[in-house]
Design a protein around this motif. Structure first.
Motif, PDB file in Angstrom:
ATOM      1  N   UNK A  10     -31.802  -5.352  -2.137  1.00 51.34           N
ATOM      2  CA  UNK A  10     -30.697  -5.654  -0.260  1.00 51.34           C
ATOM      3  C   UNK A  10     -31.220  -6.857   0.151  1.00 51.34           C
ATOM      4  N   UNK A  11     -32.083  -7.395  -1.220  1.00 50.66           N
ATOM      5  CA  UNK A  11     -32.243  -9.175   0.075  1.00 50.66           C
ATOM      6  C   UNK A  11     -31.241  -9.670  -0.714  1.00 50.66           C
ATOM      7  N   UNK A  12     -31.498  -9.551  -1.728  1.00 49.07           N
ATOM      8  CA  UNK A  12     -30.347 -10.498  -2.785  1.00 49.07           C
ATOM      9  C   UNK A  12     -28.686 -10.248  -2.400  1.00 49.07           C
ATOM     10  N   UNK A  13     -28.656  -9.325  -2.061  1.00 46.73           N
ATOM     11  CA  UNK A  13     -26.897  -8.241  -1.778  1.00 46.73           C
ATOM     12  C   UNK A  13     -26.328  -9.459  -0.192  1.00 46.73           C
ATOM     13  N   UNK A  14     -28.282  -9.166   0.200  1.00 41.47           N
ATOM     14  CA  UNK A  14     -28.297  -9.990   2.112  1.00 41.47           C
ATOM     15  C   UNK A  14     -27.476 -10.717   2.106  1.00 41.47           C
ATOM     16  N   UNK A  15     -27.991 -12.007   0.793  1.00 38.43           N
ATOM     17  CA  UNK A  15     -28.025 -13.410   1.246  1.00 38.43           C
ATOM     18  C   UNK A  15     -27.136 -14.020   0.877  1.00 38.43           C
ATOM     19  N   UNK A  16     -26.058 -13.156   0.097  1.00 42.44           N
ATOM     20  CA  UNK A  16     -24.913 -13.507   0.074  1.00 42.44           C
ATOM     21  C   UNK A  16     -23.620 -13.556   1.262  1.00 42.44           C
ATOM     22  N   UNK A  17     -24.095 -11.598   1.689  1.00 48.31           N
ATOM     23  CA  UNK A  17     -22.950 -11.360   2.771  1.00 48.31           C
ATOM     24  C   UNK A  17     -22.909 -11.705   3.961  1.00 48.31           C
ATOM     25  N   UNK A  18     -24.903 -12.244   4.304  1.00 50.86           N
ATOM     26  CA  UNK A  18     -24.841 -12.786   6.317  1.00 50.86           C
ATOM     27  C   UNK A  18     -24.560 -14.558   6.030  1.00 50.86           C
ATOM     28  N   UNK A  19     -24.178 -15.032   4.555  1.00 46.51           N
ATOM     29  CA  UNK A  19     -23.303 -15.854   4.456  1.00 46.51           C
ATOM     30  C   UNK A  19     -21.792 -15.746   5.334  1.00 46.51           C
ATOM     31  N   UNK A  20     -21.191 -15.284   3.905  1.00 49.35           N
ATOM     32  CA  UNK A  20     -19.485 -15.043   4.129  1.00 49.35           C
ATOM     33  C   UNK A  20     -19.730 -13.659   5.285  1.00 49.35           C
ATOM     34  N   UNK A  21     -20.437 -13.139   5.523  1.00 49.89           N
ATOM     35  CA  UNK A  21     -19.471 -12.368   6.888  1.00 49.89           C
ATOM     36  C   UNK A  21     -20.985 -12.199   7.777  1.00 49.89           C
ATOM     37  N   UNK A  22     -20.576 -13.349   8.486  1.00 52.34           N
ATOM     38  CA  UNK A  22     -21.136 -13.234   9.777  1.00 52.34           C
ATOM     39  C   UNK A  22     -22.009 -12.312  10.556  1.00 52.34           C
ATOM     40  N   UNK A  23     -20.855 -11.219  10.701  1.00 50.91           N
ATOM     41  CA  UNK A  23     -20.547  -9.524  11.566  1.00 50.91           C
ATOM     42  C   UNK A  23     -21.433  -9.120  10.652  1.00 50.91           C
ATOM     43  N   UNK A  24     -21.228  -8.985   9.100  1.00 52.93           N
ATOM     44  CA  UNK A  24     -21.913  -7.578   8.798  1.00 52.93           C
ATOM     45  C   UNK A  24     -23.342  -8.518   8.400  1.00 52.93           C
ATOM     46  N   UNK A  25     -24.391  -9.790   9.373  1.00 50.54           N
ATOM     47  CA  UNK A  25     -25.513  -9.501   9.850  1.00 50.54           C
ATOM     48  C   UNK A  25     -26.035  -8.898  11.090  1.00 50.54           C
ATOM     49  N   UNK A  26     -25.160  -8.898  11.878  1.00 48.42           N
ATOM     50  CA  UNK A  26     -25.357  -8.173  12.916  1.00 48.42           C
ATOM     51  C   UNK A  26     -24.948  -6.812  12.739  1.00 48.42           C
ATOM     52  N   UNK A  27     -24.184  -6.432  11.932  1.00 47.77           N
ATOM     53  CA  UNK A  27     -24.602  -5.397  11.949  1.00 47.77           C
ATOM     54  C   UNK A  27     -25.279  -4.557  10.504  1.00 47.77           C
ATOM     55  N   UNK A  28     -25.797  -4.930   9.910  1.00 49.71           N
ATOM     56  CA  UNK A  28     -27.005  -4.667   8.998  1.00 49.71           C
ATOM     57  C   UNK A  28     -28.279  -4.309   9.785  1.00 49.71           C
ATOM     58  N   UNK A  29     -28.179  -5.475  10.756  1.00 44.31           N
ATOM     59  CA  UNK A  29     -29.202  -5.311  11.892  1.00 44.31           C
ATOM     60  C   UNK A  29     -29.861  -4.498  12.266  1.00 44.31           C
ATOM     61  N   UNK A  30     -28.091  -3.566  13.051  1.00 49.50           N
ATOM     62  CA  UNK A  30     -27.839  -2.429  13.920  1.00 49.50           C
ATOM     63  C   UNK A  30     -28.920  -0.825  13.460  1.00 49.50           C
ATOM     64  N   UNK A  31     -28.128  -0.506  11.492  1.00 49.63           N
ATOM     65  CA  UNK A  31     -28.067   0.197  10.623  1.00 49.63           C
ATOM     66  C   UNK A  31     -29.862   0.037  10.375  1.00 49.63           C
ATOM     67  N   UNK A  32     -30.212  -1.268   9.924  1.00 48.65           N
ATOM     68  CA  UNK A  32     -31.834  -1.559   9.761  1.00 48.65           C
ATOM     69  C   UNK A  32     -32.741  -0.609  10.514  1.00 48.65           C
ATOM     70  N   UNK A  33     -32.050  -0.740  11.138  1.00 45.79           N
ATOM     71  CA  UNK A  33     -33.145  -0.738  12.983  1.00 45.79           C
ATOM     72  C   UNK A  33     -34.037   0.572  12.881  1.00 45.79           C
ATOM     73  N   UNK A  34     -33.455   1.700  12.738  1.00 43.01           N
ATOM     74  CA  UNK A  34     -34.108   3.299  13.282  1.00 43.01           C
ATOM     75  C   UNK A  34     -34.727   4.025  12.130  1.00 43.01           C
ATOM     76  N   UNK A  35     -34.421   2.361  10.502  1.00 44.52           N
ATOM     77  CA  UNK A  35     -35.127   3.080   9.654  1.00 44.52           C
ATOM     78  C   UNK A  35     -36.878   3.436   9.987  1.00 44.52           C
ATOM     79  N   UNK A  36     -37.216   2.456  10.219  1.00 45.54           N
ATOM     80  CA  UNK A  36     -38.868   3.377  11.239  1.00 45.54           C
ATOM     81  C   UNK A  36     -38.830   4.350  11.510  1.00 45.54           C
ATOM     82  N   UNK A  37     -38.190   4.567  12.337  1.00 42.97           N
ATOM     83  CA  UNK A  37     -38.223   6.393  13.279  1.00 42.97           C
ATOM     84  C   UNK A  37     -37.745   7.589  11.833  1.00 42.97           C
TER      85      UNK A  37
END
Length: 256
Positions: free
Chosen positions: A155-182
């Motif tokens: 997951x991190x290796x994919x995000x290293x690339x996509x976070x740089x290329x698509x700043x919006x994706x970083x925000x979307x990933x944070x929203x989707x990833x947050x409830x995983x703990x629950x």
């Protein structure tokens, strides 16, 4: 062979730098790495201990929540810390001997060592203070840890690339990833969820990681729905995708 030695030396230097940056030169940084998960587990134990008579497994609320929280952290801490590995070391990539993958490897080693040490201390302290003898099944525990790390790395290796290329994706990933703990089984056992909702929960590979990890601490745990073949498939497929995206984006990682 010389490239391998160069790679090892670079990773070693980056590892020392990451330790100094993350924990500082004072022992307080290392202590906080231990206190943070311990505080979460203690809080969960107090809250659920006040509203329930006994945990879903065994007799110790602390051990039940610790096995769920620590197993989840092997993925969560790994993926969140490695996400910014390249971006945080951007200045060093101007040196030809430093490759983007070196920054990821250095953070992977540091995070694996940190989480493993925290898990050993926290779980060891809980088991040592329990009045009931606990039988550990190390192959199951280590297998779950390995899959959590593989999945988090992919997951991190994919995000290293996509976070740089698509700043919006970083925000979307944070929203989707947050409830995983629950929803990953830290607070509950997927076995207790009725069909068809249990099948939906079991789509989440983190549920299988936590179930496998807990099974190593509770021999009586049947872990209905645990599918290690599914977990292996998802984890290594994610790692393969991450390595592919990362490799194809080497120039982007250096120049973005």
């Amino acid at each position: 062979m010389s490239y391998l030695f160069t790679h090892i030396r670079v990773v070693g230097a980056l590892l020392v730098r990451e330790m100094a940056t993350r924990f500082g030169s004072k022992p307080g940084g290392y202590i906080w790495a231990l206190l943070d998960p311990a505080a979460h587990i203690f809080l969960l134990t107090l809250v659920f201990g006040a509203i329930a008579r006994s945990p879903a497994l065994g007799t110790s609320f602390a051990l039940f929540f610790a096995t769920g929280y620590i197993a989840f952290q092997f993925y969560q801490a790994m993926s969140s810390y490695l996400n910014s590995a390249v971006r945080a070391n951007r200045a060093l990539l101007s040196y030809p001997n430093v490759a983007p993958i070196d920054t990821v490897v250095a953070r992977f080693v540091l995070q694996l060592g940190t989480t493993s040490l925290v898990a050993f201390i926290v779980l060891g302290a809980i088991i040592a203070t329990m009045r009931v003898e606990t039988s550990l099944h190390w192959p199951l525990i280590l297998e779950a840890v390995a899959m959590a790390c593989v999945f988090g790395l992919g997951i991190a290796m994919v995000n290293c690339v996509l976070f740089l290329k698509y700043p919006l994706y970083e925000q979307v990933f944070g929203i989707v990833n947050r409830p995983l703990f629950l929803i990953s089984g830290v607070f509950f056992l997927p076995d207790s969820i009725p069909d068809p909702y249990r099948d939906l929960v079991l789509i989440n590979p983190l549920v299988h990681i936590i179930m496998g990890f807990r099974k190593g601490f509770y021999p009586e745990y049947r872990a209905i729905g645990l599918d290690m073949n599914y977990l292996y498939g998802i984890a290594f497929l994610t790692l393969f995708a991450g390595m592919l995206v990362f490799t194809l984006s080497r120039k982007t990682l250096r120049n973005e």
